[in-house]
Design an enzyme around this catalytic site. Structure first.
Site, short mmCIF file in Angstrom:
data_model
loop_
_atom_site.label_atom_id
_atom_site.label_comp_id
_atom_site.label_asym_id
_atom_site.label_seq_id
_atom_site.Cartn_x
_atom_site.Cartn_y
_atom_site.Cartn_z
N CYS A 2 0.87 -1.03 -0.07
CA CYS A 2 0.02 -0.03 -0.31
C CYS A 2 0.83 1.19 -0.04
O CYS A 2 1.82 1.20 0.62
CB CYS A 2 -0.90 -0.04 1.10
SG CYS A 2 -1.80 -1.38 1.42
N ARG A 27 4.78 0.26 -6.38
CA ARG A 27 5.06 -0.70 -5.26
C ARG A 27 4.21 -1.80 -5.25
O ARG A 27 4.21 -2.80 -4.52
CB ARG A 27 4.49 0.31 -4.04
CG ARG A 27 5.45 1.56 -3.81
CD ARG A 27 4.83 2.16 -2.62
NE ARG A 27 4.91 1.86 -1.28
CZ ARG A 27 5.63 2.06 -0.35
NH1 ARG A 27 6.62 2.86 -0.74
NH2 ARG A 27 5.33 1.73 0.77
N TRP A 74 -2.74 -2.69 -1.65
CA TRP A 74 -2.38 -3.96 -1.83
C TRP A 74 -3.13 -4.65 -0.99
O TRP A 74 -2.77 -5.04 0.35
CB TRP A 74 -0.91 -4.06 -1.84
CG TRP A 74 -0.37 -5.43 -2.29
CD1 TRP A 74 -0.10 -5.73 -3.54
CD2 TRP A 74 0.17 -6.61 -1.52
NE1 TRP A 74 0.46 -6.96 -3.53
CE2 TRP A 74 0.52 -7.57 -2.38
CE3 TRP A 74 -0.12 -6.84 -0.10
CZ2 TRP A 74 0.99 -8.81 -1.96
CZ3 TRP A 74 0.31 -8.13 0.52
CH2 TRP A 74 0.94 -9.08 -0.83
N ASN A 98 -1.49 1.55 5.56
CA ASN A 98 -0.65 0.86 5.26
C ASN A 98 0.00 -0.09 6.17
O ASN A 98 0.36 0.15 7.09
CB ASN A 98 0.58 1.61 4.50
CG ASN A 98 1.69 0.88 4.05
OD1 ASN A 98 1.60 -0.54 3.96
ND2 ASN A 98 2.87 1.26 3.51
N GLY A 99 -0.13 -1.39 5.89
CA GLY A 99 0.38 -2.38 7.01
C GLY A 99 -0.55 -3.55 7.42
O GLY A 99 -1.72 -3.77 6.86
N GLU A 480 17.40 -17.48 -8.89
CA GLU A 480 16.85 -16.13 -9.62
C GLU A 480 16.29 -16.20 -11.05
O GLU A 480 15.22 -15.34 -11.19
CB GLU A 480 18.19 -15.35 -9.59
CG GLU A 480 17.99 -13.96 -10.24
CD GLU A 480 16.93 -13.16 -9.39
OE1 GLU A 480 16.38 -13.44 -8.44
OE2 GLU A 480 16.73 -11.97 -9.95
N LYS A 484 12.45 -14.86 -11.59
CA LYS A 484 12.00 -13.86 -12.61
C LYS A 484 11.33 -14.23 -13.35
O LYS A 484 10.26 -13.63 -13.75
CB LYS A 484 13.48 -13.61 -13.20
CG LYS A 484 13.81 -12.19 -13.52
CD LYS A 484 14.30 -11.35 -12.42
CE LYS A 484 13.56 -11.25 -11.10
NZ LYS A 484 14.29 -10.49 -10.09
N GLU A 487 7.25 -14.80 -11.59
CA GLU A 487 6.78 -13.69 -11.07
C GLU A 487 6.18 -12.66 -12.20
O GLU A 487 5.34 -12.02 -12.03
CB GLU A 487 7.73 -12.81 -10.38
CG GLU A 487 8.86 -12.14 -10.65
CD GLU A 487 9.75 -11.26 -9.63
OE1 GLU A 487 9.14 -11.00 -8.76
OE2 GLU A 487 10.98 -11.08 -9.87
N HIS A 503 18.12 -36.15 -7.42
CA HIS A 503 17.58 -36.35 -6.14
C HIS A 503 16.05 -36.23 -6.10
O HIS A 503 15.66 -36.02 -5.00
CB HIS A 503 18.42 -35.88 -5.02
CG HIS A 503 19.56 -36.32 -4.77
ND1 HIS A 503 19.91 -37.43 -4.26
CD2 HIS A 503 20.86 -35.54 -5.43
CE1 HIS A 503 21.31 -37.50 -4.31
NE2 HIS A 503 21.93 -36.59 -4.88
N LYS A 603 6.25 -3.89 -4.73
CA LYS A 603 7.78 -3.57 -4.82
C LYS A 603 8.35 -3.49 -3.39
O LYS A 603 9.41 -3.78 -3.09
CB LYS A 603 7.97 -2.29 -5.69
CG LYS A 603 9.24 -1.83 -6.01
CD LYS A 603 9.93 -2.92 -7.05
CE LYS A 603 11.41 -2.59 -7.06
NZ LYS A 603 12.14 -3.49 -7.71
C1 F6R Z 1 12.15 -10.14 -7.19
C2 F6R Z 1 11.79 -9.33 -6.05
C3 F6R Z 1 11.89 -9.57 -4.80
C4 F6R Z 1 12.75 -8.68 -4.07
C5 F6R Z 1 12.39 -8.92 -2.44
C6 F6R Z 1 13.26 -7.90 -1.37
O1 F6R Z 1 12.16 -9.92 -8.50
O2 F6R Z 1 12.23 -8.08 -6.40
O3 F6R Z 1 11.90 -11.02 -4.64
O4 F6R Z 1 13.95 -8.95 -4.17
O5 F6R Z 1 10.92 -8.52 -2.22
O6 F6R Z 1 13.02 -6.64 -1.67
P1 F6R Z 1 13.97 -5.72 -1.01
O7 F6R Z 1 15.34 -5.89 -1.89
O8 F6R Z 1 13.42 -4.40 -1.34
O9 F6R Z 1 14.32 -5.95 0.38
#
Ligand code: F6R
Length: 608
Positions: A2, A27, A74, A98-99, A480, A484, A487, A503, A603
């Protein structure tokens, strides 16, 4: 997560609130709303979905008024519907939150007993009802605010309008950040300084437990006990100007292509390129005298930490304890005060990472923050800050922040190695020379692999499952790559250590499962090739990402081979990130998903 905005202004606020909400879009959110006070009455407009929906509503039904609050939601408690969207208005009190209010069920039950009628299924609505109850009991807005805050448990930031006080916004912070902006005869509120950047760069950060009464020209801040406190006013370096897509279709695409430039900037800070040394600046932490290292983070930042672990162990002979922050904070880990800790976070606001940092500080460890946002809570609470200098990252899927985190961790590991005497001056020279070549190699790779990646992406977008395999630092990179892809394209993808194939995951392999094998020609190459053969033998579709030496020595038939230049081991995971990012990006574009704001993701994850 949020986002909150607020304006106590001299001019109409509705459009400015909407513009500020647009700066919070990155965000992640699923509904939005604004409320203003006009002619002594609260007016509200809300809409489910993206901000264009709210914008259309506001065109049909404009809001007047020189004071207002806005919110992107959110969803945590309650579906992302218009009814659940903020602001919530009860008895002339409008609230954005927010929260998470952890004790909302208990508070709701108590309020319902006194006749409160809840309109939504959110946790946030209890805030408005509590305030309304205290006002009915005869308290002033300020008294009601103080009483209400005493009842809340959880992590929250709040902005509140009282219809009978059209010159004030009340605000509170306990967890998710909240910034007050100082304007010319106007005051602003925002979840981060980027939100406020076009309005003002003069900001005051509320600290946890603070609440504030924000007027047009003054703010009064109180701590949780209700004592008046002063918080410094500072000049934020956040700029909204840079936050545009430029010539690119998506922020993610732009951020992928910015990497040569931002990596060069990060390196300039951490290594003395001409002298082939790690810059003394980066030794803010006494790695020579620490007993071990602790690393914690979430998501992509955690995977950067996992690659960092390989480097710290190899180059600095430091043993590294690493875990995702949501586990780390509750594991009750025995920690030595002689250890040092690093917390990695792009936003610097991730709730679990912050809690893990506090846990380590509480155990007497020296704490470093590898962050992109030097004004963030994690940065402010750390003993040492290692900025990654990636610039604002708007795409929800992290790209340039990941490679900048890696560049900084690589430089720190080499610096630690020198400080501990585990690498020689000559080895340091070689490693720094390799790091310094990255921006040039990245530019070349980004230019050369695009056509091939686009071809492969079109094919890959048809598959429901994809596996990623790698050994050594290519193992976290496999995770990773899978993260990517899943998501932003919503394709199910998993990353495994190639040695784990037999395994379990090999059971998934058949002619319908592409297996992406990340295999630079390093000391693991032969072993990874064996795993590749095991996949091929079962009809699996092999996609090999390797370098020129690897391509020349692998005789196996693949569905596609992406060939990068030959690389030194320390830079391989950074450069190999590029095809993985581009692949996820183009698959998502082919699938037509919302690349920059994928569904359900945020974000900045400011709640656990
Ligand atoms: C994936 C991604 C998330 C962030 C995670 C941590 O592409 O961006 O997995 O890496 O939410 O966020 P930060 O780095 O802001 O603590």
């Amino acid at each position: 997560m949020c986002g909150i905005v607020g304006i106590v202004g001299r001019h109409p606020v509705s459009q400015r609130l909407l513009d500020a909400l647009k700066r919070l879009e990155y965000r992640g959110y699923d509904s939005a709303g604004v409320a203003t006070i006009s002619g002594g009455t609260l007016e509200r407009c809300r809409a489910q979905g993206k901000l264009v929906n709210l914008e259309m509503r506001l065109k049909e039904q404009p809001l007047n008024g020189f004071i207002g609050i806005g919110h992107t939601r959110w969803a945590t408690h309650g579906a992302p519907t218009e009814r659940n969207a903020h602001p919530h208005i009860i008895d002339g009190i409008a609230v954005v939150h927010n929260g998470i209010i952890e004790n909302f069920a208990e508070l709701k039950a108590e309020l319902e007993e006194t006749g409160a009628d809840f309109e939504t299924s959110t946790d946030s609505e209890v805030v408005a009802h509590l305030l309304a109850k205290y006002r009915r009991d005869g308290m002033s807005g300020q008294e009601a605010m103080h009483e209400m805050l005493k009842r809340l448990r959880g992590a929250f930031s709040l902005a509140i309008l009282f219809q009978d006080d059209p010159s004030t916004i009340m605000a509170a912070r306990n967890g998710p950040p909240l910034v007050i902006g100082h304007g010319d005869g106007e005051m602003f509120l925002g979840s981060d300084p980027i939100t406020l950047a076009p309005l003002t760069n003069e900001v005051t950060y509320l600290v946890d437990g603070d609440w504030a009464v924000v007027g047009k020209t003054d703010i009064r801040i109180f701590d949780s006990e209700g004592n008046a406190v002063t918080r410094p006013r500072c000049t934020s370096t956040a700029s909204a100007d840079r936050v545009t897509k430029g010539d690119y279709d998506h922020f993610m695409e732009k951020e992928i292509h910015e990497q040569p430039e931002v990596i060069a900037r990060a390196l300039a800070r951490y290594v003395d390129i001409a002298g082939h040394r790690v810059a003394p600046l980066s030794t803010g932490m006494d790695f020579a005298n620490v007993s071990s290292l602790v690393i914690s983070a979430c998501g992509t930042a955690y995977l950067a930490g996992l690659i960092g672990k390989y480097w710290f162990e190899r180059y600095a002979r430091l043993s590294v304890e690493i875990d995702v922050a949501s586990e780390f904070r509750y594991r009750d880990i025995p920690l030595s005060p002689h250890a040092a800790a690093l917390f990695i976070s792009q936003s610097g606001e991730t709730a679990d990472t912050l809690a893990s940092l506090r846990y380590c500080k509480g155990h007497g460890l020296k704490v470093g923050a590898v962050v992109n946002t030097s004004e963030s809570t994690i940065a402010r609470e750390a003993d040492v800050i290692f900025p990654i200098l990636a610039g604002p990252e708007i795409g929800v899927a992290s790209t340039k922040a990941f490679t900048c985190q890696l560049a900084v961790l690589a430089a720190l590991a080499v610096g630690a190695g020198r400080a501990r005497g585990t690498i020689t001056e000559e080895e340091e020279r070689q490693l720094v020379m390799s790091l310094a070549e990255m921006p040039r190699i990245m530019t070349q790779v980004l230019r050369n692999i695009q056509p091939k990646i686009q071809l492969l992406s079109r094919e890959l977008s048809e598959f429901p499952h994809v596996l990623y395999l790698g050994r050594g630092t290519s193992f976290p990179l496999a995770m990773e790559g899978a993260l990517k892809l899943k998501e932003i394209s919503y394709i199910h993808a998993e990353g495994y250590a190639a040695g784990e194939l037999k395994h379990g995951p090999i059971a998934l392999v058949d002619e319908k499962v592409p297996v992406i094998i990340i295999a630079p020609h390093d000391r693991f190459f032969e072993k990874t090739v064996s795993n590749m053969q095991e996949v091929a033998a079962r009809g699996g579709l092999v996609i090999l990402i390797t370098d020129e030496r690897g391509a020349a020595s692998s005789k196996l038939e693949t569905m596609h081979t992406i060939v990068l230049p030959n690389l030194e081991e320390i830079v391989a995971p950074i450069i190999f990130s590029l095809p993985l990012q581009l692949l996820a990006y183009h698959v998502a574009v082919f699938k037509g998903t919302d690349v920059d704001q994928p569904r359900n993701l945020a974000k900045s994850v400011t709640v656990e």
